[in-house]
Design a protein around this motif. Sequence first.
Motif, PDB file in Angstrom:
ATOM      1  N   ASP A 183       1.831   6.595  10.568  1.00 24.59           N
ATOM      2  CA  ASP A 183       0.949   7.279  11.514  1.00 24.59           C
ATOM      3  C   ASP A 183      -0.530   6.997  11.264  1.00 24.59           C
ATOM      4  OD1 ASP A 183       3.186   8.273  12.638  1.00 24.59           O
ATOM      5  OD2 ASP A 183       2.832  10.376  12.140  1.00 24.59           O
ATOM      6  N   SER A 184      -0.927   6.966   9.986  1.00 22.14           N
ATOM      7  CA  SER A 184      -2.352   6.814   9.675  1.00 22.14           C
ATOM      8  C   SER A 184      -2.516   6.357   8.229  1.00 22.14           C
ATOM      9  CB  SER A 184      -3.088   8.144   9.879  1.00 22.14           C
ATOM     10  OG  SER A 184      -2.616   9.115   8.946  1.00 22.14           O
ATOM     11  N   TRP A 185      -3.749   6.001   7.905  1.00 22.91           N
ATOM     12  CA  TRP A 185      -4.078   5.611   6.531  1.00 22.91           C
ATOM     13  C   TRP A 185      -3.849   6.790   5.585  1.00 22.91           C
ATOM     14  CZ3 TRP A 185      -7.805   7.639   3.218  1.00 22.91           C
ATOM     15  CH2 TRP A 185      -8.042   6.902   2.050  1.00 22.91           C
ATOM     16  N   LEU A 186      -4.213   8.008   6.029  1.00 30.27           N
ATOM     17  CA  LEU A 186      -4.044   9.187   5.183  1.00 30.27           C
ATOM     18  C   LEU A 186      -2.568   9.443   4.909  1.00 30.27           C
ATOM     19  CD1 LEU A 186      -5.382  11.575   3.747  1.00 30.27           C
ATOM     20  CD2 LEU A 186      -5.222  12.864   5.899  1.00 30.27           C
ATOM     21  N   ALA A 187      -1.699   9.259   5.935  1.00 28.65           N
ATOM     22  CA  ALA A 187      -0.260   9.458   5.735  1.00 28.65           C
ATOM     23  C   ALA A 187       0.277   8.475   4.713  1.00 28.65           C
ATOM     24  CB  ALA A 187       0.476   9.314   7.062  1.00 28.65           C
ATOM     25  N   ARG A 188      -0.225   7.239   4.731  1.00 27.90           N
ATOM     26  CA  ARG A 188       0.228   6.248   3.749  1.00 27.90           C
ATOM     27  C   ARG A 188      -0.193   6.638   2.340  1.00 27.90           C
ATOM     28  NH1 ARG A 188      -0.605   2.905   8.269  1.00 27.90           N
ATOM     29  NH2 ARG A 188      -2.811   2.554   7.845  1.00 27.90           N
TER      30      ARG A 188
END
Length: 451
Positions: free
Chosen positions: A370-375
């Motif tokens: 979903d996003s860089w933060l989710a990764r």
Amino acid sequence: MRQGLAEAHRQSTVAARALPVEIGFLARHGYAPNALLQASALASFAGIPVDEFLIKGGYIPEQEFYRALASELGLPFTSSPRLSSRAHYPNSILAGLAPAAGQAAGFILAPRGPTLTQLLRTRHPPGGPLLITTPSILARAVIRAQSRAVAYRAAHELPDRRRDLSSLHGASLAQIAALVALALVASFAGVMVPALTIALLGAALSPLFLGLIVLRLASSMLGASVEPTTRLPRQDDAALPVYTVIAALYRERRVASRLVAALSRLDYPPAKLDIKLVLEADDPQTLAVLRRIAMPGFIEVIIAPPGEPRTKPRALNVALPLAQGDFTVVYDAEDVPDPDQLRKSVATFACLPDEFACLQARLTIDNTDDSWLARMFTIEYAALFDVFNPGLAEIGSPIALGGTSNHFRTAVLKEVCGWDAWNVTEDADLGLRLSRLGYRVADLLSAIISI
């Protein structure tokens, strides 16, 4: 016509006599004897009481079963029992018997298992007038009648029994005074001799940071396996114990149906599942969603009575005294556990000594893309649950639990008074409290997906 009816009645009576007494009466109330006989054989094969097999397996709705029982015994059935203030939580629920309101009002009875068998054999119920209801209706009535006692126990059992292990009273005056004095000294020294103060703080904190780094490196070098190295044998259904699942939900209407679907896919005998979804009294939206779902017979919805503090551990403590399983697992509303996780837990506990009171399953994130933060969260979860925690378990170190997919020996969990309702990091607190009391936590090689 009359002869045909008489013959049908005679055949149903003969069939009922060939069936176990706890379900034989159903043949006289419109249920096919052959189907009941087959259910009895399957329940016996799985080591499950046949009445629970029928209800939890969804073969007979709970209310239909107990209405037929009331008719068989010649007793009235009630769907809205009024209980006396002498009803006891949790004993009245576990026993299936509670005093009704009013003088000489008798008892409300919701028998199951051996109690049901004994009642049908003797036909001599406890003294006084009797009304029949279902176990789930009785449970709601007892919690409603004893709402203050339930709320107090959920919040205060730990601080009342072990004040030193609860966060209810916070830091002591001596601790606060020591921290204030230390802050004043550090501030004064930082202004007067900043270079020396920084050097002393660095020298004092360096061993702590060094210890943390060494611990993390050591745990990562222990070779924790991501995949199981040995295959656990699949146990027969008859050998499996009852397993309690508790999930606390608050304003989770978007994922409530997803959770019920995930729990329904668990690879475990339905009659040996004791699943409790705990909701708050001021959350009608989630309750409305659950009421629209065709709920399996092994899932029970509990409404926690109003009380303070409004925390997840307090909600879990409402359900814990009602846990009937040998083991108890906690899930969050957004969790999707591996279908075979409960079987893996039972097999893992069987290989461990009694000092291992808890298994921590591994968590992962399902929205990694979903996003860089989710990764970043995915990487953090992988490092913590696939590497760090298994390493800590290997060396026998205390483990701060992850708050979900924690599998406990139910007797030990009740012994340590469950969760601290006054501690918002209840998972970490419980993990360290188990260690302080001489218990250990082990790694469970089973995944759970969390949003």
